[in-house]
Design a protein around this motif. Structure first.
Motif, PDB file in Angstrom:
ATOM      1  N   ASN A   1     -67.335  74.355  80.642  1.00  0.00           N
ATOM      2  CA  ASN A   1     -67.512  73.366  81.711  1.00  0.00           C
ATOM      3  C   ASN A   1     -66.917  71.992  81.418  1.00  0.00           C
ATOM      4  N   ALA A   2     -66.834  71.581  80.144  1.00  0.00           N
ATOM      5  CA  ALA A   2     -66.404  70.207  79.854  1.00  0.00           C
ATOM      6  C   ALA A   2     -65.047  69.932  80.488  1.00  0.00           C
ATOM      7  N   GLY A   3     -64.918  68.779  81.105  1.00  0.00           N
ATOM      8  CA  GLY A   3     -63.638  68.437  81.732  1.00  0.00           C
ATOM      9  C   GLY A   3     -63.556  66.957  82.009  1.00  0.00           C
TER      10      GLY A   3
ATOM     11  N   PRO B   1     -65.377  74.477  92.288  1.00  0.00           N
ATOM     12  CA  PRO B   1     -66.104  73.566  93.171  1.00  0.00           C
ATOM     13  C   PRO B   1     -65.141  72.666  93.944  1.00  0.00           C
TER      14      PRO B   1
ATOM     15  N   VAL C   1     -65.530  76.686  84.566  1.00  0.00           N
ATOM     16  CA  VAL C   1     -65.545  75.765  85.702  1.00  0.00           C
ATOM     17  C   VAL C   1     -64.117  75.311  85.990  1.00  0.00           C
ATOM     18  N   ALA C   2     -63.578  75.821  87.100  1.00  0.00           N
ATOM     19  CA  ALA C   2     -62.240  75.433  87.557  1.00  0.00           C
ATOM     20  C   ALA C   2     -62.415  74.356  88.622  1.00  0.00           C
TER      21      ALA C   2
ATOM     22  N   VAL D   1     -64.588  69.357  72.734  1.00  0.00           N
ATOM     23  CA  VAL D   1     -64.163  70.761  72.882  1.00  0.00           C
ATOM     24  C   VAL D   1     -62.701  70.938  72.492  1.00  0.00           C
TER      25      VAL D   1
ATOM     26  N   GLY E   1     -73.899  65.704  84.795  1.00  0.00           N
ATOM     27  CA  GLY E   1     -73.410  66.434  85.967  1.00  0.00           C
ATOM     28  C   GLY E   1     -73.732  67.918  85.985  1.00  0.00           C
ATOM     29  N   ILE E   2     -72.696  68.726  86.237  1.00  0.00           N
ATOM     30  CA  ILE E   2     -72.860  70.167  86.426  1.00  0.00           C
ATOM     31  C   ILE E   2     -73.388  70.838  85.148  1.00  0.00           C
TER      32      ILE E   2
HETATM   33  P1  NAD Z   1     -69.340  64.768  84.426  1.00  0.00           P
HETATM   34  O1  NAD Z   1     -68.425  63.675  84.048  1.00  0.00           O
HETATM   35  O2  NAD Z   1     -70.662  64.431  85.016  1.00  0.00           O
HETATM   36  O3  NAD Z   1     -69.591  65.767  83.204  1.00  0.00           O
HETATM   37  C1  NAD Z   1     -68.571  66.130  82.327  1.00  0.00           C
HETATM   38  C2  NAD Z   1     -69.149  66.173  80.922  1.00  0.00           C
HETATM   39  O4  NAD Z   1     -68.107  66.620  80.041  1.00  0.00           O
HETATM   40  C3  NAD Z   1     -69.610  64.808  80.420  1.00  0.00           C
HETATM   41  O5  NAD Z   1     -70.898  64.900  79.847  1.00  0.00           O
HETATM   42  C4  NAD Z   1     -68.566  64.438  79.370  1.00  0.00           C
HETATM   43  O6  NAD Z   1     -69.071  63.623  78.328  1.00  0.00           O
HETATM   44  C5  NAD Z   1     -68.169  65.815  78.878  1.00  0.00           C
HETATM   45  N1  NAD Z   1     -66.876  65.803  78.218  1.00  0.00           N
HETATM   46  C6  NAD Z   1     -65.739  65.165  78.594  1.00  0.00           C
HETATM   47  N2  NAD Z   1     -64.769  65.377  77.690  1.00  0.00           N
HETATM   48  C7  NAD Z   1     -65.308  66.166  76.725  1.00  0.00           C
HETATM   49  C8  NAD Z   1     -64.799  66.717  75.529  1.00  0.00           C
HETATM   50  N3  NAD Z   1     -63.535  66.480  75.122  1.00  0.00           N
HETATM   51  N4  NAD Z   1     -65.612  67.485  74.788  1.00  0.00           N
HETATM   52  C9  NAD Z   1     -66.890  67.716  75.166  1.00  0.00           C
HETATM   53  N5  NAD Z   1     -67.436  67.199  76.292  1.00  0.00           N
HETATM   54  C10 NAD Z   1     -66.640  66.445  77.045  1.00  0.00           C
HETATM   55  O7  NAD Z   1     -68.514  65.653  85.449  1.00  0.00           O
HETATM   56  P2  NAD Z   1     -68.811  67.043  86.192  1.00  0.00           P
HETATM   57  O8  NAD Z   1     -68.373  66.855  87.578  1.00  0.00           O
HETATM   58  O9  NAD Z   1     -70.160  67.539  85.904  1.00  0.00           O
HETATM   59  O10 NAD Z   1     -67.718  67.952  85.473  1.00  0.00           O
HETATM   60  C11 NAD Z   1     -67.998  69.242  84.958  1.00  0.00           C
HETATM   61  C12 NAD Z   1     -66.827  70.158  85.265  1.00  0.00           C
HETATM   62  O11 NAD Z   1     -66.750  70.337  86.683  1.00  0.00           O
HETATM   63  C13 NAD Z   1     -65.477  69.616  84.836  1.00  0.00           C
HETATM   64  O12 NAD Z   1     -64.713  70.654  84.265  1.00  0.00           O
HETATM   65  C14 NAD Z   1     -64.848  69.174  86.138  1.00  0.00           C
HETATM   66  O13 NAD Z   1     -63.455  69.184  86.097  1.00  0.00           O
HETATM   67  C15 NAD Z   1     -65.404  70.207  87.078  1.00  0.00           C
HETATM   68  N6  NAD Z   1     -65.335  69.873  88.501  1.00  0.00           N
HETATM   69  C16 NAD Z   1     -65.980  68.774  88.977  1.00  0.00           C
HETATM   70  C17 NAD Z   1     -65.877  68.456  90.324  1.00  0.00           C
HETATM   71  C18 NAD Z   1     -66.551  67.227  90.913  1.00  0.00           C
HETATM   72  O14 NAD Z   1     -66.242  66.859  92.057  1.00  0.00           O
HETATM   73  N7  NAD Z   1     -67.459  66.583  90.201  1.00  0.00           N
HETATM   74  C19 NAD Z   1     -65.138  69.275  91.178  1.00  0.00           C
HETATM   75  C20 NAD Z   1     -64.513  70.394  90.661  1.00  0.00           C
HETATM   76  C21 NAD Z   1     -64.621  70.684  89.305  1.00  0.00           C
END
Ligand code: NAD
Length: 252
Positions: free
Chosen positions: A85-87, A179, A134-135, A63, A20-21
């Motif tokens: 960013n991890a979430g 986002p 990343v919030a 993390v 993802g991001i």
């Molecule tokens: P995603 O699931 O594609 O990527 C998240 C990555 O974080 C994955 O590769 C996952 O393996 C990794 N991860 C999860 N737990 C972890 C841990 N404990 N330690 C290390 N890595 C870990 O999702 P994304 O949408 O790219 O999310 C990235 C950030 O963007 C997150 O913080 C998410 O909350 C935030 N966000 C996403 C959205 C959305 O709609 N996708 C909207 C707002 C915020």
């Protein structure tokens, strides 16, 4: 591209870089000249799949693991940029969510972000640098059914602003991005989302969910990476303590 929006020779840490991001940001940093990348994720195969130029350190782990940051701290000295960013996602109303689920989300989204940010700030204290946390817009607008997630995201945005105030004198800028919906794998963890995907397919599900967004669509990870790189770059040299909303108008 102005020269200020360039990362030639810089080092950067990206957590959650396997997907993802985070993956889009890691690729964009490498494409703009970053020489040394530290990529952290629990998904080792996802990290291995990233084909990036330059010196790339793939760190497989959580993390939320304090030992990971203790081991990484000395390796990060002199770091220029960090993307916190991890979430993980979470579902369920506050009245019925378990304490275990609350803590599962906070462990990654808040404790993990805290340890990532703290380690990055220590690594930058000699020479300065920039951080983006990343919030989410769900930390600004109360969205029912995702209590722990929304609370964790409100908290990390505020944490970024506190860190900005604490570290400006050291030449460290700290900003956050909030986002709206982004089309990434994080949605697969939601039961409502996967049920709808099973019923109507993924594309139609994303389209249906984007109906509450004035621009009528979810963003791409690459769009988020563009905004993140702007905030990380010297082009944003006077911007710190800012929470940039990128949500297609969702919070209007
Ligand atoms: P995603 O699931 O594609 O990527 C998240 C990555 O974080 C994955 O590769 C996952 O393996 C990794 N991860 C999860 N737990 C972890 C841990 N404990 N330690 C290390 N890595 C870990 O999702 P994304 O949408 O790219 O999310 C990235 C950030 O963007 C997150 O913080 C998410 O909350 C935030 N966000 C996403 C959205 C959305 O709609 N996708 C909207 C707002 C915020």
């Amino acid at each position: 591209m102005t020269s200020a929006y360039c990362f030639t020779g810089r080092s950067a840490l990206v957590t959650g870089a396997a997907s993802g991001i985070g993956a889009a940001a890691a690729k964009a940093l490498a494409a703009r000249g970053a020489a040394r990348l530290f990529l952290v994720d629990i998904d080792g195969a996802g990290l291995d799949a990233l084909d990036l130029p330059g010196e790339v350190h793939r760190i497989v782990g959580s993390v939320a693991d304090e030992a990971l940051w203790q081991a990484l701290d000395p390796r990060l000295a002199g770091l220029d940029h960090a993307l916190v960013n991890a979430g993980i996602g979470s579902g369920g109303p506050i009245a019925s969510i378990s304490l275990a689920e609350w803590r599962r989300v906070m462990a990654v989204n808040l404790d993990g972000a805290f340890m990532t940010l703290a380690s990055s700030l220590r690594a930058m204290e000699q020479r300065g640098g920039s951080v983006v946390v990343v919030a989410s817009v769900t930390g600004i607008k109360p969205v029912p059914g995702i209590g722990p997630y929304g609370v964790s995201k409100a908290a990390v945005a505020h944490m970024a602003r506190i860190a900005a105030a604490e570290n400006a004198k050291q030449g460290i800028r700290v900003n956050a991005i909030a986002p709206g919906g982004v089309d990434t794998a994080i949605w697969e963890s939601g039961a409502d989302f996967t049920a709808l995907v099973a019923a109507i397919g993924r594309e139609a599900t994303i389209k249906a969910m984007a109906k509450t967004t004035p621009l009528g669509r979810f963003a791409t990870s690459e769009e988020m990476a563009d905004s993140i790189l702007y905030l990380l770059s010297d082009a944003a040299s006077n911007i710190t303590g800012h929470v940039m909303v990128s949500d297609g108008g969702f919070t209007l």
